[in-house]
Design an enzyme around this catalytic site. Structure first.
Site, short mmCIF file in Angstrom:
data_model
loop_
_atom_site.label_atom_id
_atom_site.label_comp_id
_atom_site.label_asym_id
_atom_site.label_seq_id
_atom_site.Cartn_x
_atom_site.Cartn_y
_atom_site.Cartn_z
N LYS A 73 28.86 39.94 23.58
CA LYS A 73 29.29 40.18 24.96
C LYS A 73 30.71 40.73 24.94
O LYS A 73 31.56 40.24 24.18
CB LYS A 73 29.21 38.88 25.76
N SER A 150 27.67 37.06 34.57
CA SER A 150 28.36 38.18 33.99
C SER A 150 27.77 38.64 32.65
O SER A 150 28.17 39.66 32.10
CB SER A 150 29.84 37.83 33.78
N SER A 174 27.03 32.34 34.34
CA SER A 174 26.88 33.66 33.73
C SER A 174 25.89 33.74 32.57
O SER A 174 25.59 34.83 32.10
CB SER A 174 28.25 34.18 33.26
#
Length: 497
Positions: A73, A150, A174
């Site tokens: 990520k 996210s 997230s």
């Protein structure tokens, strides 16, 4: 080309590689081919690392996932020598000099990293559409919708079969929100279970935990075995599990006491399919021998949301300040909404911030009392299905008003106006269930047990249900998840993409 790449989870791929049936290089080329096929439509992977990956795939690899393709990520999972943008134009060219501890542990597990996945600017939204990359990330189940955020890029990549597992993090939902939107399994570990070092002692005051998004429960369990444990200089170390999580999922969960609720803690609407997801789960749990009944912790949902939003303001201000220190970026390098949030964060007094931070203890104690009666708390993961791309865009009139506020430095005035309560409702009404776990530091998971046609005859969409456990009891969650996966397998359901 490895034709069966899409059929295997990470554990299955690792077994094939270890047995010599395929090589790490062949697995990587299959992942790269899948990326080339679907990423132009998804915009899930924002920073490719093909040369690094090909070199690594040719080297001797060890670890439980030796040779398995993997994605990081693009926030807090720094890879030395590769840009780490946090989804911000201000950090487009910032390159870390050292690996984050979690990245080193991913590498020690034998994973072959070949790229980084998109995230909203500073991981601030449940939608992944940062202006940095221009193209929004799309949901493989319905390209007109968001995969969430996210960790939206990670979820889209796993759901689309680019990788079987990808790095993720969860500061307000997230991991769990994208898991629910994309039909994946998403476990958020307890505070401190996975390290945040060396750049952070705790990310977002301990509200954020790092882990992965997966299709299978066993991948999540085995990955947690590989990355868990405090690193040098960590602020604290939580108790080690009694046995490996990979072993826990082989054990029955026993008869669990589970309280459930389908009501939004904000009193806002909950979509009928999100309600149905919980009711179907409750019936399945009852059939499996668990004691299930309506119950909820005695927590003021509005107060908890205000505490979360206060932290959100302050952390945004700190993230913007850090980015400006690192790169010298000007204010206009940040998205308009980020600039407003940072202004509000700068307008909070230190006393106001600490006062809201102290309230986290109230929520943890209330949840602790709930867990004296119930082993788990069951809710929808989200209150609504994934929004359509562009649906949540700030209207032009509000954008113009925001620019005036910024020009006048009127953050304190906004805080006094009552705007925060309005923002709490509007920003969290689609995802009001997940923040409880973050502010209490407890482990939680989203399990993809429900699917239903989208409204207006659209594509079938997955819906997740959330379970929250006592602090440190990831094993309870994983044992139950394995039981649910066996009872209602979801691995064979793939998006039309």
């Amino acid at each position: 080309m490895f034709k069966e790449y899409l059929r295997h989870d990470a554990t299955g791929l690792a077994t094939l590689i270890a047995g010599g049936e395929i090589s790490a290089g062949e697995a990587l080329e299959a992942a790269l081919a899948r990326m080339a096929e679907v990423n132009p439509r998804l915009a899930a992977i924002c920073i490719p690392m093909e040369a690094i990956a090909r070199q690594r795939a040719q080297a001797p690899l060890r670890g439980p996932f030796a040779g398995v393709p993997f994605l990081l990520k693009d926030i807090a999972q720094d890879y030395a020598g590769v840009p780490s943008t946090s989804g911000s134009r201000a950090l487009r060219d910032w390159v870390p000099r050292q690996h984050a501890e979690i990245v080193q542990r991913f590498l020690d597990a034998g994973l072959v990293v070949f790229g980084k996945t998109a995230t909203p600017e500073f991981a601030l939204k449940a939608e992944t559409a940062p202006q940095l990359w221009e193209q929004p990330t799309r949901n493989p189940w319905d390209l007109a919708r968001t995969p969430g955020g996210s960790s939206g890029g990670a979820a889209a990549a796993v759901a689309a079969g680019i990788v079987p597992v990808a790095g993720a993090s969860d500061g307000g939902g997230s991991i769990r929100i994208p898991a629910a939107y994309c039909g994946l399994f998403g476990l958020r570990p307890s505070r401190g279970r996975v390290p945040s070092g060396p750049d952070y002692g705790e990310f977002w005051d301990g509200a954020s935990s790092q882990h992965v998004l997966t299709r299978s429960v066993r991948d999540s369990a085995r990955m947690l075995d590989a990355i868990a444990g405090a690193d040098a200089g960590a602020p604290f170390a939580i108790g080690l599990p009694e046995r490996a999580y990979a072993e826990e999922i082989q054990r029955p969960p026993g008869k669990l006491r589970i309280g459930f609720s389908t009501e939004s803690p904000l009193g806002t609407p909950v979509h009928p399919e999100c309600v149905q997801a919980v009711m179907h789960a409750a019936r399945l749990l009852t059939d499996l021998g668990h004691a299930v009944e309506p119950a909820r912790p005695q927590i003021d949902g509005h107060a908890l949301a205000r505490s979360f939003i206060g932290m959100y303001f302050g952390q945004t201000a700190a993230s913007v300040a850090r980015a400006r220190r690192l790169t010298g970026a000007g204010a206009r390098a940040f998205e308009l909404e980020t600039r407003i949030l940072a202004l509000l964060g700068r307008s909070l007094s230190a006393g106001d911030y600490v006062d809201e931070r102290l309230r986290w203890n109230d929520y943890a104690r209330a949840l602790g009392r709930f867990h004296q009666t119930y082993d788990l708390y069951l809710t929808p993961t989200t209150a609504q299905p994934p929004n359509r791309i562009g649906e949540l865009a700030t209207p032009p009139l509000q954008q113009a008003a925001a620019k005036v506020v910024l020009a006048l430095h009127a953050g304190r005035l906004l805080l006094k106006s009552g705007m925060v309560d309005t923002l709490v409702t509007t920003s969290l009404q689609r995802v009001p269930f997940t923040q409880l776990s973050n502010l209490t530091g407890t482990p939680s998971m989203s399990v993809p047990l429900h699917r239903a046609p989208a409204e207006a005859g659209g594509a079938q969409l997955p819906y997740g249900v959330q379970f929250v456990a006592r602090f440190g009891e990831e094993a309870t969650l994983l044992r139950l998840a394995a039981q649910l996966e066996q009872a209602r397998p979801w691995g064979g359901f793939r998006p039309p993409l």
